[in-house]
Enzyme design. Structure first.
Site, PDB file in Angstrom:
ATOM      1  N   TYR A  54     123.328  21.936  25.042  1.00 44.08           N
ATOM      2  CA  TYR A  54     122.958  21.213  26.159  1.00 44.08           C
ATOM      3  C   TYR A  54     123.071  22.193  26.707  1.00 44.08           C
ATOM      4  O   TYR A  54     123.630  23.728  27.688  1.00 44.08           O
ATOM      5  CB  TYR A  54     123.704  20.511  26.337  1.00 44.08           C
ATOM      6  CG  TYR A  54     122.692  18.993  26.673  1.00 44.08           C
ATOM      7  CD1 TYR A  54     121.402  19.050  27.443  1.00 44.08           C
ATOM      8  CD2 TYR A  54     123.248  17.872  25.984  1.00 44.08           C
ATOM      9  CE1 TYR A  54     121.034  17.769  27.179  1.00 44.08           C
ATOM     10  CE2 TYR A  54     122.059  17.130  25.678  1.00 44.08           C
ATOM     11  CZ  TYR A  54     121.077  16.461  26.680  1.00 44.08           C
ATOM     12  OH  TYR A  54     120.438  15.791  26.733  1.00 44.08           O
ATOM     13  N   GLU A  56     119.988  22.039  30.295  1.00 40.49           N
ATOM     14  CA  GLU A  56     119.452  21.546  31.679  1.00 40.49           C
ATOM     15  C   GLU A  56     119.131  22.560  32.012  1.00 40.49           C
ATOM     16  O   GLU A  56     120.362  23.423  32.056  1.00 40.49           O
ATOM     17  CB  GLU A  56     119.946  20.187  31.976  1.00 40.49           C
ATOM     18  CG  GLU A  56     119.199  19.192  30.668  1.00 40.49           C
ATOM     19  CD  GLU A  56     120.200  17.676  31.393  1.00 40.49           C
ATOM     20  OE1 GLU A  56     120.243  18.013  32.599  1.00 40.49           O
ATOM     21  OE2 GLU A  56     119.383  16.831  30.985  1.00 40.49           O
ATOM     22  N   ASP A 200      93.507  24.457  27.780  1.00 43.96           N
ATOM     23  CA  ASP A 200      94.361  24.170  26.666  1.00 43.96           C
ATOM     24  C   ASP A 200      93.548  25.247  25.598  1.00 43.96           C
ATOM     25  O   ASP A 200      92.650  24.733  24.636  1.00 43.96           O
ATOM     26  CB  ASP A 200      93.960  22.402  26.430  1.00 43.96           C
ATOM     27  CG  ASP A 200      95.385  22.164  25.603  1.00 43.96           C
ATOM     28  OD1 ASP A 200      95.727  23.132  24.272  1.00 43.96           O
ATOM     29  OD2 ASP A 200      95.442  20.949  24.989  1.00 43.96           O
ATOM     30  N   THR A 226     100.568  25.355  22.030  1.00 47.20           N
ATOM     31  CA  THR A 226     101.190  25.129  20.915  1.00 47.20           C
ATOM     32  C   THR A 226     100.789  26.712  20.953  1.00 47.20           C
ATOM     33  O   THR A 226     101.165  27.022  19.944  1.00 47.20           O
ATOM     34  CB  THR A 226     100.757  23.861  19.963  1.00 47.20           C
ATOM     35  OG1 THR A 226      99.671  24.115  19.193  1.00 47.20           O
ATOM     36  CG2 THR A 226     100.476  22.883  20.528  1.00 47.20           C
ATOM     37  N   LYS A 229     100.581  26.601  16.294  1.00 44.56           N
ATOM     38  CA  LYS A 229      99.104  26.891  15.105  1.00 44.56           C
ATOM     39  C   LYS A 229      98.612  28.198  14.367  1.00 44.56           C
ATOM     40  O   LYS A 229      99.497  29.481  14.103  1.00 44.56           O
ATOM     41  CB  LYS A 229      97.908  26.327  15.811  1.00 44.56           C
ATOM     42  CG  LYS A 229      98.691  25.092  16.083  1.00 44.56           C
ATOM     43  CD  LYS A 229      97.046  24.264  16.825  1.00 44.56           C
ATOM     44  CE  LYS A 229      97.223  22.246  16.743  1.00 44.56           C
ATOM     45  NZ  LYS A 229      98.716  21.836  18.157  1.00 44.56           N
ATOM     46  N   ARG A 235     107.117  24.891  15.736  1.00 43.18           N
ATOM     47  CA  ARG A 235     107.002  23.734  16.495  1.00 43.18           C
ATOM     48  C   ARG A 235     107.348  23.215  17.542  1.00 43.18           C
ATOM     49  O   ARG A 235     108.189  23.540  18.675  1.00 43.18           O
ATOM     50  CB  ARG A 235     107.100  22.605  16.169  1.00 43.18           C
ATOM     51  CG  ARG A 235     106.041  22.354  14.148  1.00 43.18           C
ATOM     52  CD  ARG A 235     106.410  21.019  14.438  1.00 43.18           C
ATOM     53  NE  ARG A 235     105.562  20.310  14.865  1.00 43.18           N
ATOM     54  CZ  ARG A 235     103.894  19.968  14.527  1.00 43.18           C
ATOM     55  NH1 ARG A 235     103.339  20.711  13.607  1.00 43.18           N
ATOM     56  NH2 ARG A 235     103.142  19.057  15.620  1.00 43.18           N
TER      57      ARG A 235
END
Length: 417
Positions: A54, A56, A200, A226, A229, A235
């Site tokens: 974790y 954060e 984008d 992203t 691609k 991903r």
């Protein structure tokens, strides 16, 4: 072979499904424009013990102890992606492109504010204002699209929309647009009405990084994309911006729209960014475009209608209405033959999104696999044979046999770690 011996003992059901997925990716021609194959190194990083951590917050500003290695990974990812795109600031924590868009939009817009995005049915994305998405539910959206005769973005209509609605933001980008996007025109229009510009570039990020598509860096206020691609990573998503917006973007990513980052995925992103900085990556991106162009030529010669008449990038959108075939039926039949693509709406479509009048094809995954222009020409002819003989099972069997030959010629050893 991938070592899944522990998984096989613990959960044979999931083991069996993953083995089947490996085989599916080996035995089919993957032509979904938004998919690619990652390298063994990316797979190894993605399956690392950082999945246990974790973290954060941000490097050196975490809410948990024990983040020294998480900090190292995230810092490397940030520096590499900034170098790749020539950007001033970057956030590598978005779980997806839609999350990246949400964080930017939430940082700049209040509920009910107006922005302009591309119509989903004309090639836009869900997160650019679709009424079923957060982007369409919480904001007032004015949509631009393409002209009916050329299927190219109607910049004149966009300019009129901007003057009429005085939006706070304009989104440039698409998920099914096969032509060059003019970011200079978008900047002119956005700044003429005092709007921020969000570019984008989810689909074309790899092309932009390699100089095969004009870059929005230095033109757009925010850039999202992203990593899975054309960029050929795991991903996930990324946000680029200038230093003046960095603190606010970071705030609206965490804690604004996400909690703890996926550190194993960020490690895999960092690896893919390093790979994208190598000279071979630019060669790969050039081949993506060559392969898509070769495919488009064959499809057009075979009587299929391409949206906008062709392609400048990695994807092709076929309008099947002149063949009396739906996108759904064509995609399903091609899948039976081992050619995997997706049904897709076309501009001014008269069919529902569950049926559609088109299919979308992409060249990135097969280019990663090693296929060249002649291979794509061969595949184009196979696609034509299927679409023009939808009910002929003998044709289906012959095409499937050729697909198997192609797959054997280009093995997917990189799927195994």
């Amino acid at each position: 072979m991938t070592d899944r011996s522990n998984l096989k003992k613990t959960d044979p059901d999931i083991y069996r499904i993953l083995e089947a997925e490996d085989k599916r990716q080996e035995d089919n021609l993957i032509m979904i424009a938004s998919e690619n194959y990652v390298s063994k190194a990316v797979l190894e990083a993605s399956s690392s013990t950082l999945t246990n951590k974790y973290a954060e917050g941000y490097p050196e500003k975490r809410y948990y102890n024990g983040c020294i290695n998480a900090d190292g990974v995230e810092s490397l990812a940030i520096e590499r992606i900034k170098k790749l795109f020539g950007a001033k600031a970057a956030n590598v924590q978005p779980h997806s492109g839609a999350q990246a868009n949400m964080s930017v939009m939430m940082s700049q817009l209040d509920a009910g504010d107006t922005y302009i995005g591309m119509n989903l049915s004309h090639g836009g994305h869900l997160s650019h204002g679709s009424p079923v998405n957060f982007s369409g539910k919480y904001f007032n959206v004015a949509a631009y699209g393409v002209t009916e005769d050329t299927n190219l973005i109607d910049y004149d209509a966009l300019n009129k929309l901007a003057k009429e609605h005085k939006p706070k933001m304009i989104i440039a980008g698409a998920s099914a647009y096969p032509r060059i996007i003019d970011f200079n025109k978008f900047k002119e229009i956005a700044h003429s009405v005092g709007a921020k510009l969000l570019a984008d570039i989810a689909h074309i990020a790899g092309l932009v990084a390699a100089g095969e598509h004009p870059s929005p860096v230095g033109l757009a206020d925010f850039i999202t994309f992203t990593t899975h691609k054309t960029l050929r990573g795991p991903r996930g998503g990324v946000i680029l911006c200038d230093e003046a917006h960095e603190a606010l973007i970071n705030k609206f990513m965490f804690p604004g729209t996400q909690g703890g980052p996926l550190m194993h995925t960020i490690a895999a992103k960092a690896v893919s960014f390093k790979e994208a900085l190598e000279p071979e990556f630019a060669v790969y991106q050039k081949q993506i475009i060559k392969n898509a162009a070769a495919l488009a030529d064959v499809l057009t010669s075979g009587g299929l209608k391409l949206v906008s008449g062709g392609t400048d990038n990695h994807l092709i959108l076929i309008d099947l209405r002149n063949k009396g075939v739906t996108g759904k039926d064509a995609a399903n039949r091609l899948d039976e033959a081992g050619i995997t693509c997706n049904k897709n709406g076309v501009p001014f479509d008269d069919k529902s999104p569950f049926v559609t009048s088109g299919i979308r094809l992409g060249s990135p995954a097969l280019t990663t696999r090693g296929l060249k222009e002649d291979d794509f020409r061969r595949i184009g002819k196979l696609i034509i044979r299927i679409i023009t003989n939808m009910e002929d099972d003998s044709i289906l069997a012959k095409v499937k046999g050729e697909v198997e030959e192609i797959c054997k010629t280009y093995p997917t050893d990189f799927l195994r770690i």
